[in-house]
Design a protein around this motif. Structure first.
Motif, short mmCIF file in Angstrom:
data_model
loop_
_atom_site.label_atom_id
_atom_site.label_comp_id
_atom_site.label_asym_id
_atom_site.label_seq_id
_atom_site.Cartn_x
_atom_site.Cartn_y
_atom_site.Cartn_z
N MET A 1 32.78 73.89 37.47
CA MET A 1 31.93 73.96 38.65
C MET A 1 32.84 74.04 39.88
SD MET A 1 29.10 71.25 40.10
CE MET A 1 27.98 71.48 38.76
N SER A 2 32.50 74.93 40.78
CA SER A 2 33.32 75.11 41.97
C SER A 2 33.06 74.01 42.99
CB SER A 2 33.03 76.48 42.61
OG SER A 2 31.78 76.43 43.28
N ARG A 3 33.97 73.92 43.96
CA ARG A 3 33.80 72.93 45.03
C ARG A 3 32.55 73.24 45.85
NH1 ARG A 3 37.73 69.50 46.11
NH2 ARG A 3 37.42 69.49 48.36
N LEU A 4 32.21 74.53 45.97
CA LEU A 4 30.99 74.90 46.69
C LEU A 4 29.76 74.43 45.92
CD1 LEU A 4 31.77 78.55 47.86
CD2 LEU A 4 31.63 76.50 49.28
N GLN A 5 29.74 74.67 44.63
CA GLN A 5 28.60 74.27 43.81
C GLN A 5 28.43 72.76 43.79
OE1 GLN A 5 29.89 76.31 40.24
NE2 GLN A 5 28.11 77.67 40.35
N ALA A 6 29.53 72.04 43.83
CA ALA A 6 29.48 70.58 43.80
C ALA A 6 29.16 69.97 45.17
CB ALA A 6 30.82 70.03 43.29
N GLY A 7 29.13 70.81 46.20
CA GLY A 7 28.82 70.31 47.54
C GLY A 7 29.98 69.60 48.20
N LYS A 8 31.19 69.80 47.71
CA LYS A 8 32.37 69.15 48.29
C LYS A 8 33.01 69.99 49.39
CE LYS A 8 33.45 66.59 44.11
NZ LYS A 8 33.19 65.24 44.56
N GLN A 9 32.59 71.23 49.52
CA GLN A 9 33.16 72.13 50.52
C GLN A 9 32.05 73.02 51.04
OE1 GLN A 9 36.59 74.30 49.09
NE2 GLN A 9 36.05 76.08 50.32
N THR A 10 32.06 73.27 52.34
CA THR A 10 31.07 74.20 52.89
C THR A 10 31.57 75.62 52.70
OG1 THR A 10 32.04 74.03 55.08
CG2 THR A 10 30.18 72.57 54.61
N PRO A 11 30.66 76.57 52.56
CA PRO A 11 31.09 77.95 52.37
C PRO A 11 31.68 78.53 53.65
CG PRO A 11 28.69 77.84 52.51
CD PRO A 11 29.21 76.42 52.51
N THR A 12 32.57 79.47 53.47
CA THR A 12 33.13 80.20 54.61
C THR A 12 32.23 81.41 54.85
OG1 THR A 12 34.49 81.62 53.22
CG2 THR A 12 35.48 79.52 53.95
N HIS A 13 32.47 82.11 55.95
CA HIS A 13 31.70 83.34 56.21
C HIS A 13 31.97 84.36 55.12
CE1 HIS A 13 30.57 82.67 60.69
NE2 HIS A 13 30.47 81.58 60.00
#
Length: 170
Positions: A1-13
């Motif tokens: 699971m990616s950091r984005l999917q886990a909610g640990k990082q916000t997505p970039t543009h």
């Protein structure tokens, strides 16, 4: 699971652009970029405010409380600030300073939070708070800690018109 999917990082543009391309919805990109900017701006403003400590934020809360007639709150994790004892608030501020890596000022924000509690004695204010049962009716501490547990909800304050507490969930 990616950091984005886990909610640990916000997505970039760039992440958003890749997602709308994969979803074949390029029309959604401006809205998603706007939704990303709002929370980031709010978070940065909050970080600047507490970078030097939590006293200024507590003074802001006091000013907001002074200007408000009906105060509603929902708390899921701790006793709301308006009802905290000095010891409880001190622990809360110390833990927050450590977690957020901000200035470890404790005494000034505790004093400001305790000043805010004066609003509980104002007859023209109404307070309505909702939280899980353990916050509304916590287990009793040892007898030596009972007198200072929650003075903001002492018999003279809770159970009087304009004051109510409830529990969520079941």
């Amino acid at each position: 699971m990616s950091r984005l999917q886990a909610g640990k990082q916000t997505p970039t543009h760039a992440d958003l652009a890749a997602w709308v391309a994969a979803a074949a919805r390029p029309d959604a990109l401006p809205e998603l970029k706007g939704r990303l900017t709002g929370p980031e701006t709010t978070y940065r403003a909050w970080r600047r405010q507490v970078a030097a400590g939590h006293r200024a934020r507590q003074e802001q809360a006091t000013a907001e409380t002074d200007a408000t007639q009906v105060i509603r709150g929902v708390e899921t994790a701790r006793i709301p600030g308006l009802f905290q004892t000095p010891d409880y608030a001190r622990h809360t501020f110390a833990a927050a300073a450590e977690f957020h890596r901000t200035a470890r000022d404790v005494d000034d924000p505790v004093r400001a939070r305790m000043r805010r509690q004066q609003a509980l004695d104002e007859p023209d204010k109404t307070f309505r708070f909702l939280g899980p049962a353990p916050l509304v009716m916590p287990r009793l501490p040892s007898p030596s800690r009972l007198p200072s547990r929650r003075p903001a909800c002492s018999p003279g304050r809770c159970g009087v018109p304009g004051r109510s507490a409830g529990r969520g969930g079941r």
